[in-house]
Design a protein around this motif. Structure first.
Motif, short mmCIF file in Angstrom:
data_model
loop_
_atom_site.label_atom_id
_atom_site.label_comp_id
_atom_site.label_asym_id
_atom_site.label_seq_id
_atom_site.Cartn_x
_atom_site.Cartn_y
_atom_site.Cartn_z
N GLY A 83 33.13 30.04 51.77
CA GLY A 83 32.36 31.27 51.92
C GLY A 83 32.68 32.29 50.83
O GLY A 83 33.62 32.12 50.05
N GLN A 84 31.89 33.33 50.79
CA GLN A 84 32.03 34.37 49.76
C GLN A 84 33.41 35.00 49.74
O GLN A 84 33.96 35.28 48.69
N GLN A 85 33.97 35.24 50.90
CA GLN A 85 35.22 36.00 50.99
C GLN A 85 36.46 35.12 50.95
O GLN A 85 37.56 35.61 51.19
N HIS A 135 41.88 33.45 41.84
CA HIS A 135 42.73 32.33 42.27
C HIS A 135 42.49 31.99 43.73
O HIS A 135 42.51 30.82 44.12
N ARG A 136 42.25 33.01 44.57
CA ARG A 136 41.93 32.72 45.97
C ARG A 136 40.60 31.97 46.07
O ARG A 136 40.46 31.05 46.88
N ALA A 137 39.65 32.34 45.23
CA ALA A 137 38.37 31.64 45.22
C ALA A 137 38.56 30.18 44.81
O ALA A 137 37.94 29.27 45.39
N ALA A 159 31.68 33.98 41.99
CA ALA A 159 31.51 35.43 41.84
C ALA A 159 32.78 36.12 41.35
O ALA A 159 32.70 37.10 40.61
N HIS A 160 33.95 35.65 41.76
CA HIS A 160 35.20 36.34 41.42
C HIS A 160 35.92 35.72 40.22
O HIS A 160 37.06 36.11 39.93
N LEU A 161 35.28 34.77 39.55
CA LEU A 161 35.95 34.05 38.47
C LEU A 161 35.58 34.63 37.11
O LEU A 161 34.43 35.02 36.87
N ARG A 166 35.25 30.11 35.49
CA ARG A 166 33.93 29.61 35.91
C ARG A 166 33.66 28.25 35.31
O ARG A 166 33.22 27.32 35.99
N THR A 167 33.90 28.14 34.01
CA THR A 167 33.66 26.87 33.33
C THR A 167 34.52 25.76 33.92
O THR A 167 34.05 24.64 34.14
#
Length: 294
Positions: A83-85, A135-137, A159-161, A166-167
Motif C-alpha cells: 500500500g501507499q503508506q 527505504h520503508r517503501a 512515490a517515495h523513491l 525508482r530505477t
C-alpha cells in the motif's frame, strides 16, 4: 487450446464512502503474466480498487476474482500487496520483519527476500521506524515479493523513491516478472513510472473505467490530429476523445486507426502520455475496453 485464466477480473465493482462514490460499476480483466498500469488522478478510486482486489475491502456491489476464484481467504496466499503508506511494524528490525514474513506466508522465499533486502542496502538491525521513507517503501515491496505471489498489487510503490531507487525498484519488479511470470498491477498517476514497463493499461476517472486495453493496441487505435481553427469540421463524425486549444488551432485525440485525409490536418500516433492524458481530461467520454485494431 483453452484461454488462460485471467489473473484478475473485476465485475461491476461499486463502492462508496458515505455519500461519496469511490468506484462505479468497474469491470475489466487483467491478463495473467501482464504488467498492468492502473492510472488515474488523485481520488479516482485506484486505492479503493486495489484494496478490494487484495481482500482488504469488500465492495458494496459486484465481485472480483483472482485466477478464477472469488477474492477471499483462499486467494490471499497468491496475492502480494504493497500500500501507499508502507504498513509495516515500526518497532521491528528489518531482519525481524523478514522473519515475520516467513511465519505468516506459506509460500515465503526467505533467501530471495534476503537478497532483495541486501541489494536495497537495508541494514538488518535497523528498526523499520528509523528507515527513510524510500527505504520503508523498498522493504514493503520486498515483503510483497517475498510471498512469491501470482498477482502483485502495488499502490503508488515508487512515490517515495528517488530517481536511482525508482530505477532499481522497477528493475527488481521486471526481473521478478521475467523469472516467475508474476502478474503486476501498478497504480500510478505519473506516466514516467509506467512508460516502457507496462503492457496493459486501465484508466480510472471519477471511479469509472474509461480505458482498459493492451497498450500497443490502444495506441494503434488512436491518432492525434493537429490543425487550424477552420479544420475542426474535417473531424465531423469522428470519435473525438478530447480536443485542446493549440495556439490559433487545436490538438485532438481521436479514436481512429487510420487518419482522415481531409483539410489541412496533420496526424501522428499518440505517445502513451498523450493517450492517458486525453482520457484523464475527458472523463465523460464513453469507455473503451479491449481495443480492437482495425
Amino acid at each position: 487450446m483453452s484461454e488462460p485464466v485471467p489473473a484478475l477480473v473485476t465485475a461491476g465493482v461499486t463502492h462508496a464512502f458515505g455519500d461519496r462514490p469511490a468506484l462505479q460499476d468497474c469491470s475489466f480483466t487483467v491478463p495473467a503474466g501482464s504488467v498492468t498500469a492502473l492510472v488515474g488522478r488523485n481520488g479516482a478510486g485506484k486505492t479503493t480498487l486495489l484494496r478490494a482486489a487484495a481482500g482488504l475491502l469488500r465492495p458494496q456491489r459486484g465481485h472480483l476474482a483472482v485466477f478464477g476464484d472469488r477474492v477471499g481467504d483462499a486467494s490471499l496466499p497468491c496475492i502480494g500487496y504493497a500500500g501507499q503508506q508502507a504498513p509495516l511494524y515500526r518497532t521491528l528490525t528489518v531482519a525481524q520483519t523478514l522473519r515475520l514474513g516467513a511465519r505468516l506466508n506459506p509460500r515465503w522465499d526467505a533467501p530471495y527476500a534476503r537478497r532483495l533486502a541486501d541489494a536495497a542496502q537495508l541494514p538488518p538491525a535497523a528498526k523499520v521506524g528509523t528507515l527513510a521513507p524510500g527505504h520503508r517503501a523498498r522493504l514493503a515491496l520486498i515483503m510483497a515479493l517475498g510471498k512469491r505471489p501470482g498477482l502483485l498489487l502495488l499502490d503508488e510503490p515508487l512515490a517515495h523513491l528517488d530517481p536511482v531507487a525508482r530505477t532499481e525498484a522497477v528493475g527488481m519488479l521486471m526481473a521478478d516478472v521475467a523469472e516467475h511470470g508474476t502478474t503486476v498491477v501498478l497504480s500510478s498517476h505519473v506516466v514516467a513510472d509506467i512508460e516502457g514497463v507496462c503492457d496493459h493499461v486501465v484508466v480510472l476517472a471519477d471511479g469509472r473505467v474509461r480505458l482498459a486495453a493492451d497498450v500497443e493496441q490502444a495506441l494503434g487505435a488512436h491518432h492525434v490530429a493537429v490543425g487550424g481553427a477552420g479544420d475542426l469540421g474535417a473531424l465531423d463524425g469522428a470519435e473525438i476523445v478530447e480536443s485542446q486549444p493549440d495556439g490559433p488551432g487545436f490538438t485532438a485525440l481521436v479514436r481512429i486507426a487510420e487518419p482522415v485525409l481531409a483539410g489541412r490536418l496533420s496526424w501522428h500516433r499518440p505517445t502513451l502520455e498523450e493517450l492517458l492524458l486525453g482520457y484523464l481530461r475527458a472523463p465523460g467520454i464513453p469507455s473503451l475496453q479491449e481495443v480492437p485494431v482495425r
